[in-house]
Design a protein around this motif. Structure first.
Motif, mmCIF file in Angstrom:
data_model
loop_
_atom_site.group_PDB
_atom_site.id
_atom_site.type_symbol
_atom_site.label_atom_id
_atom_site.label_comp_id
_atom_site.label_asym_id
_atom_site.label_seq_id
_atom_site.Cartn_x
_atom_site.Cartn_y
_atom_site.Cartn_z
ATOM 1 N N ALA A 154 44.909 22.676 16.997
ATOM 2 C CA ALA A 154 44.216 21.497 17.529
ATOM 3 C C ALA A 154 44.005 20.546 16.357
ATOM 4 C CB ALA A 154 42.875 21.895 18.126
ATOM 5 N N VAL A 156 42.008 17.387 15.316
ATOM 6 C CA VAL A 156 40.780 16.825 15.893
ATOM 7 C C VAL A 156 40.305 15.604 15.113
ATOM 8 C CG1 VAL A 156 38.386 17.341 16.532
ATOM 9 C CG2 VAL A 156 40.086 19.196 16.499
ATOM 10 N N LEU A 199 36.787 18.996 23.221
ATOM 11 C CA LEU A 199 37.015 19.964 22.144
ATOM 12 C C LEU A 199 36.718 21.393 22.597
ATOM 13 C CD1 LEU A 199 37.539 20.633 19.144
ATOM 14 C CD2 LEU A 199 35.202 19.916 18.638
ATOM 15 N N ILE A 203 39.128 24.900 22.021
ATOM 16 C CA ILE A 203 38.740 25.659 20.835
ATOM 17 C C ILE A 203 38.951 27.165 21.013
ATOM 18 C CG2 ILE A 203 36.272 26.227 21.073
ATOM 19 C CD1 ILE A 203 35.944 24.476 18.441
ATOM 20 N N ILE A 209 42.590 24.985 13.474
ATOM 21 C CA ILE A 209 41.954 23.697 13.771
ATOM 22 C C ILE A 209 42.103 22.825 12.530
ATOM 23 C CG2 ILE A 209 39.784 22.509 14.326
ATOM 24 C CD1 ILE A 209 38.866 25.175 15.598
ATOM 25 N N SER A 211 40.647 19.420 11.218
ATOM 26 C CA SER A 211 39.687 18.350 11.448
ATOM 27 C C SER A 211 40.054 17.173 10.533
ATOM 28 C CB SER A 211 38.289 18.884 11.124
ATOM 29 O OG SER A 211 37.363 17.840 11.039
ATOM 30 N N ILE A 236 33.127 20.047 14.227
ATOM 31 C CA ILE A 236 33.386 21.490 14.342
ATOM 32 C C ILE A 236 32.135 22.205 13.819
ATOM 33 C CG2 ILE A 236 35.030 23.352 13.865
ATOM 34 C CD1 ILE A 236 36.430 20.857 15.003
ATOM 35 N N LEU A 248 40.329 27.081 9.711
ATOM 36 C CA LEU A 248 39.826 25.707 9.832
ATOM 37 C C LEU A 248 40.258 24.914 8.600
ATOM 38 C CD1 LEU A 248 38.058 23.480 11.088
ATOM 39 C CD2 LEU A 248 36.051 24.613 10.087
#
Ligand code: NCD
Length: 295
Positions: A154, A156, A199, A203, A209, A211, A236, A248
């Motif tokens: 993802a 984001v 989101l 998730i 992820i 960001s 997040i 992340l």
């Protein structure tokens, strides 16, 4: 002489060859003189903390000589056109020019006018591309997922204005990674990739992820009443991530509690400092690939 302006400039096999070298550089198995007697000039027309020092460290660890153009004292601020700058750079001569600029496409223009005399390496131009960042992001992903095929990411945040997102959107699918864009509608680029503004919905379903920082400097008008409002939906946080098994990432600089919560910054799933460390090794491998041989 080859340039590196977008990730399309390297084939998948070349990228894997570069990663193989980067892995050695990360373990300090290099000789350290691969770029001895090379001259490289860095030109950062836009701010940078990580990328500039990462390139400089990479060059010095390879034994290259490095010259920085001090933009605040340069002729650009005195009205010199970019093309005149290019002609002067050509006369100064260097094996490579590493360039960051706020305008998309500047690196193409400079490469065209420097033709085959020097490599042009894009260190981020406008919202267009940041190919070395995408390379270090993919390298970081592949250290956790050596075969990334079918892994889900993802991305984001402010995707439309992010050169990091734009380069990753091009590069990651070439290695089988499935992308979902997560952002409010006004931060979405007009491209054909699946997206959502929820989101919480994605998730639970991703392995990675990424960001991104809200690129307020590239907005013509304020699009959120405050970054706090944006954070309510897109930050997040521990509450959102719970005990999910993900990695992340963030290219930096992080706006704490807007992009990623304070509590998650020290979480073992957060790989931001590993990205920075990998960045030096990946840039070393890219510089060696472009400059050490006769390519
Ligand atoms: C990014 C950039 O400048 O494009 N940072 C970086 O190079 N690591 C991302 C950003 O500014 O948000």
């Amino acid at each position: 002489m080859r340039h590196f302006i977008t990730t399309d400039d390297f084939s998948n096999n070349e990228i894997l060859e570069i990663f193989n070298d980067a892995e050695k550089f990360l373990k300090h198995e290099e000789r350290g003189d691969e770029l001895a007697k090379k001259n490289v000039m860095t030109l950062f027309f836009e701010n940078s903390t990580r990328t500039k020092s990462s390139f400089e460290m990479a060059l010095k660890r390879l034994g290259s000589r490095v010259v920085h153009l001090d933009i605040s004292k340069s002729s650009t601020s005195k009205g010199e056109t970019l093309l005149d700058t290019a002609y002067n750079l050509k006369s100064i001569g260097a094996n490579a020019f590493i360039i960051r600029h706020s305008d998309a496409g500047v690196t193409y223009k400079l490469a065209e006018h420097l033709n085959n005399k020097s490599s042009v390496i894009n260190a981020g131009d406008g919202a267009f591309a940041h190919p070395t960042q995408a390379m270090l992001d993919l390298f970081t992903i592949m250290r956790y997922f050596p075969d990334p095929t079918g892994k889900k990411i993802a991305i984001v945040g402010d995707i439309r204005n992010s050169r990091v997102a734009n380069s990753n959107i091009k590069l990651l699918p070439r290695f089988g990674i499935d992308i979902t864009l997560v952002s409010p509608p006004h931060f979405l680029p007009k491209i054909n990739i699946k997206s959502t503004n929820n989101l919480n919905e994605v998730i639970n379903d991703v392995d990675i992820i990424m960001s991104l920082r809200t690129q307020t400097e590239r907005h013509n008008q304020q699009v959120y009443s405050s970054l706090k409002d944006y954070a309510k939906d897109f930050c997040i946080t521990e509450e959102r991530l719970k005990n999910k098994n993900v990695i992340l990432m963030h290219p930096g600089p992080v706006n704490r509690n807007i992009d990623i919560s304070d509590g998650l910054m020290n979480d073992p799933r957060t790989k931001i400092l590993e990205q920075v460390e990998n960045g030096v090794a990946v840039r070393m491998a890219i510089l060696k690939f472009l400059l050490a041989g006769n390519k």
